[in-house]
Design an enzyme around this catalytic site. Structure first.
Site, PDB file in Angstrom:
ATOM      1  N   ASP A  83       0.797  -1.224   0.000  1.00 42.10           N
ATOM      2  CA  ASP A  83       0.000   0.000   0.000  1.00 42.10           C
ATOM      3  C   ASP A  83       0.831   1.276   0.000  1.00 42.10           C
ATOM      4  OD1 ASP A  83      -2.533   1.558   0.418  1.00 42.10           O
ATOM      5  OD2 ASP A  83      -1.478   2.063   2.276  1.00 42.10           O
ATOM      6  N   TYR A  95      -7.835   2.713   6.673  1.00 43.64           N
ATOM      7  CA  TYR A  95      -8.696   2.994   5.521  1.00 43.64           C
ATOM      8  C   TYR A  95     -10.152   2.742   5.907  1.00 43.64           C
ATOM      9  CZ  TYR A  95      -4.622   3.465   2.518  1.00 43.64           C
ATOM     10  OH  TYR A  95      -3.444   3.905   1.950  1.00 43.64           O
ATOM     11  N   GLU A 106       5.136  10.228   3.306  1.00 43.44           N
ATOM     12  CA  GLU A 106       4.749   8.879   2.887  1.00 43.44           C
ATOM     13  C   GLU A 106       3.918   8.911   1.601  1.00 43.44           C
ATOM     14  OE1 GLU A 106       3.249   4.665   4.766  1.00 43.44           O
ATOM     15  OE2 GLU A 106       2.424   6.508   5.636  1.00 43.44           O
ATOM     16  N   ASP A 123       4.809   0.787   3.980  1.00 43.80           N
ATOM     17  CA  ASP A 123       4.819  -0.474   4.714  1.00 43.80           C
ATOM     18  C   ASP A 123       4.656  -1.632   3.723  1.00 43.80           C
ATOM     19  OD1 ASP A 123       2.166  -0.361   3.914  1.00 43.80           O
ATOM     20  OD2 ASP A 123       1.466   0.405   5.856  1.00 43.80           O
TER      21      ASP A 123
END
Length: 617
Positions: A162, A321, A569, A165
Site C-alpha cells: 500500500d 482505511y 509517505e 509499509d
C-alpha cells in the site's frame, strides 16, 4: 483494215505475224487499265516482282484504339522507361543520402512526470517480480502470503504494497486499479503515443490478478472476501508486524495474517468496479475480460445481499482505511457494472433516487461535498454518469437522475474555482480539499483529474463550457485549474520543490518507505535492525522514482523527515490519482475515446421491423 476501238481509239488489225493474239490481248488489257489508274498506281502495276523486293514493308502496332508505326511506338516506350529509371535512380540517391532532421520536441512536463509516476507501482509490487521490473533494489517478497496463515491456507502471492509499509489493503488497491483503468479507457491513444500503454495495462493486470485470488472468482455466489494481508496496529505493544518493524519486504519473517469479511458491501462493490473497469481495458482479450466480468458480477451481488461496512469500529482496517458508507460504492460499482455488461439492472441501481440520496448526492452543505477519494466515490460517479448522458442519453426512466448528476457535476466544478470560496487555497495556490488537514495531495490530484476529464467531455460533446449560476465559464477555466494544481505538485510552489520523487532538481530525499530507506547491500536487517535507517537524517540510499509524497501543510510548508509520514509517505491510491491527472493533461493532441466504454451496451432503442415485402398483383 481499221475498226472502231471499243475503248475509245482506233483499232488497227495487223497481220498475224506482227503479234500473237495473246500479246494483243495483254496489250489491250494494260492500256485499258492505265487509262483509269493514276501514275502511282500505274507504277505499282508495271513494277515487276524484282522491283518490289528491294523495298521494305513498314510494320505497325495495333493498340486496339489506334494503329501506330512500330518504330514510333518502340521509341516512345523506351523514352518512358528511361525517364522512369532516371527518376527512380534520383529518388534512391535522395533516400540513401543521410539527412539531418530536427530532433522531436521534448515531452511536456506532465508526460515526463507520468513516466516516473507509473514506476512507483513497479516499486510497490509484491510477489515474484518480472525480469524487467525496472527497480534494481527490489526483489521477490512475501512469497508465502496466504499459505502461511493456518486458517486460510491459500496463496495470496502478488498484488501491491500500500505505502511505505508492506500491508496489502484490498480497499485502496481496488480503487487504484479502477482509477488506472478509467484513465486508460479515456486516454488509451495518449498512453499509446507516449509508449506507456503496455506498461499501464501490465500494472492493472498485476492488481486484478491478485484481486481475483481474494475471493472465489470461479463461483457465481460468494460468501466472503479477503480484506487485507498483514497487520498495522501497534497499540498492543511491541509485537512484530508491518508497522512496528522496519524491514525490507524481501526480508520479512514475521507472521502476516489474512483478514476476511462476510458483510462488506463497500469493499465488494469497489472490487467489482475495479474488475468491471479492467474488463473494458482488456476487451481485446475476451477470455480474460470475461473472467473479470464474472468475478465482478459475483462481488457486486455479494455486496448487495450482505449489507455492511468492511471496516467495523476497532478493526485494523478502520485505523488506516476506514469506510464511512457503502452507498456511494453501490452507485460507483453499479455504473461500472453497466458499462462492462450492458445490463440495465445495474444502471437501475446506480440511478435509483433513493440510492443517490443515501450516497449523499443531495447533501450540498456537507464540507466534503465534491471531494473525490478512495472512501467517497460519489463525485467520480456523478462525472461518470454525466458522461453517459452527454454521449448516449438513455432517456426514460434514467433521465431524471442523470440530469441531476449532470447538474451536480457542474456545481462540483464550480466549487473548485477560487472565485466561489467553496474551498480555501494556500498562499501558494494549492486547493485545501481536506480543509487544512495533513496529506492533502491525494485529494488535489483527484480533483485535477475530474476537472480535466470533465472539460474533455464537454469539448467532445461540442459544448464550450458550463454555467455557475448566471455566469458562463469555458472549458479552458477547468483545464487552467487542473494545470495549476499539478504544476504546484511538480514544483511551482513557494518552496520550488517537486513533490514527485525523481522529478525536477529538488524533491524529497527522505521518503517514509522501508524498501527505499534500507540499503540494498545483501545484509538482512531484522525487525528492529532497520530502526537505524528509519531514524537517520541521511537521504534514502534508494530513490523511489515517481512516488508522490503526502504533501505540504496548509501554510505551504514541508518537512523532509522520514519519520513524519504526514509529509513524506506515498500511497498507492494517491499515485493512481496522480497518473490519471497527468495523462489527462499531457500535451498529446488526442481527446477522449468516446465510444470504447459503451462497447458492451446494446442499442438503446429496439431495432425497427424489416420493411414489408414488395406488392404483387
Amino acid at each position: 483494215m481499221f475498226g472502231r476501238d471499243p475503248w475509245g481509239g482506233p483499232l488497227e488489225i495487223a497481220n498475224a505475224d506482227s503479234a500473237t493474239d495473246d500479246d494483243r490481248s495483254r496489250d489491250l488489257d494494260r492500256a485499258a487499265l492505265m487509262r483509269q489508274l493514276d501514275e502511282t498506281q500505274q507504277s505499282w502495276l508495271l513494277a515487276g516482282p524484282g522491283d518490289q523486293a528491294g523495298k521494305k514493308k513498314k510494320k505497325y502496332v495495333d493498340l486496339g484504339c489506334m494503329v501506330v508505326d512500330r518504330k514510333i511506338f518502340m521509341w516512345t516506350v523506351g523514352t518512358i522507361l528511361g525517364v522512369g529509371l532516371f527518376i527512380g535512380f534520383i529518388m534512391m540517391i535522395v533516400k540513401l543520402v543521410p539527412h539531418k532532421h530536427p530532433p522531436p520536441p521534448p515531452p511536456d512536463q506532465y508526460t515526463q512526470a507520468l513516466h516516473k509516476a507509473l514506476m512507483f507501482f513497479n516499486a510497490q509490487r509484491s510477489g515474484p517480480l518480472p525480469k524487467r521490473n525496472g527497480v534494481s533494489w527490489r526483489g521477490n517478497s512475501a512469497m508465502k502470503d496466504g499459505l502461511s496463515d493456518n486458517t486460510f491456507r491459500k496463496s495470496l502471492v502478488g498484488g501491491f504494497y500500500d505505502a511505505g509499509d508492506a500491508i496489502k489493503f484490498n480497499y485502496p488497491m481496488a480503487w487504484s486499479m479502477t482509477m488506472l483503468s478509467w484513465s486508460v479507457i479515456e486516454y488509451r491513444a495518449k498512453y499509446d503515443a507516449i509508449g506507456e500503454l503496455d506498461h499501464v495495462k501490465e500494472l492493472i493486470k498485476w492488481g486484478t490478478d491478485y484481486l481475483l485470488k481474494t475471493f472465489n472468482s470461479s463461483a457465481d455466489t460468494i460468501d466472503k472476501i479477503v480484506v487485507q494481508v498483514g497487520i498495522g496496529d501497534t497499540s498492543k505493544g511491541p509485537t512484530p508486524n508491518d508497522h512496528y518493524c522496519w524491514m525490507r519486504p524481501e526480508d520479512i519473517d514475521y507472521p502476516r495474517p489474512v483478514t476476511e469479511c462476510h458483510t462488506c458491501s463497500d469493499l465488494a462493490a469497489e472490487m467489482a468496479a475495479a474488475l468491471a473497469a479492467a474488463s473494458i481495458v482488456f476487451k481485446d482479450s475476451k477470455t480474460y475480460s470475461d473472467k473479470l466480468v464474472k468475478g465482478a458480477k459475483a462481488l457486486y451481488k455479494f455486496g448487495r445481499l450482505q449489507r455492511g461496512r468492511y471496516s467495523p469500529n476497532g478493526s485494523d482496517q478502520a485505523l488506516f482505511y476506514n469506510s464511512t458508507s457503502y452507498w456511494d460504492e453501490f452507485v460507483w460499482g453499479g455504473a461500472w457494472m453497466y458499462f462492462a455488461t450492458g445490463n440495465t439492472s445495474y444502471l437501475s441501481v446506480a440511478t435509483a433516487p433513493g440510492m443517490a440520496k443515501h450516497a449523499g448526492a443531495f447533501w450540498l452543505g456537507s464540507p466534503n461535498y465534491g471531494v473525490f477519494t478512495w472512501d467517497d466515490k460519489l463525485p467520480g460517479s456523478q462525472v461518470l454518469l454525466s458522461r453517459l448522458r452527454l454521449f448516449l442519453s438513455p432517456g426514460y426512466p434514467y433521465e431524471e437522475i442523470l440530469r441531476t448528476f449532470h447538474n451536480q457535476t457542474d456545481n462540483v466544478m464550480c466549487s473548485y474555482l477560487p472565485v466561489f470560496n467553496r474551498f480555501n487555497f494556500t498562499k501558494g495556490g494549492m486547493i485545501q480539499l481536506n480543509h487544512g488537514k495533513p496529506q492533502p495531495l491525494q485529494y488535489v490530484v483527484n480533483a485535477a483529474f475530474l476537472a480535466s476529464l470533465y472539460s474533455d467531455y464537454l469539448e467532445a460533446a461540442d459544448t464550450p463550457g458550463w454555467y455557475c449560476g448566471p455566469t458562463f465559464y469555458t472549458t479552458e477555466i477547468l483545464r487552467k485549474f487542473a494545470r495549476s494544481q499539478i504544476d504546484y505538485i511538480l514544483g511551482k510552489n513557494p518552496l520550488k520543490m517537486s513533490y514527485v520523487v525523481g522529478f525536477g532538481n529538488k524533491y524529497p530525499k527522505r521518503v517514509h518507505h522501508r524498501g527505499a530507506s534500507i540499503p540494498h547491500n545483501g545484509v538482512k536487517y531484522g525487525c528492529k535492525g532497520g530502526f537505524k535507517w528509519r531514524e537517520t537524517k541521511k537521504a534514502n540510499p534508494n530513490i523511489l522514482i515517481g512516488a508522490m509524497v503526502a504533501g505540504p501543510d496548509r501554510h505551504d510548508g514541508f518537512k523532509d523527515v522520514r519519520t513524519n509520514y504526514n509529509y513524506t509517505e506515498p500511497t498507492l491510491a494517491a499515485n493512481a490519482g496522480l497518473v490519471a491527472a497527468l495523462i489527462s493533461l499531457s500535451d498529446i493532441r488526442t481527446g477522449i475515446d468516446k465510444n470504447s466504454i459503451f462497447s458492451a451496451i446494446p442499442p438503446m432503442f429496439p431495432t425497427p421491423p424489416p420493411p414489408p415485402s414488395a406488392w404483387k398483383p
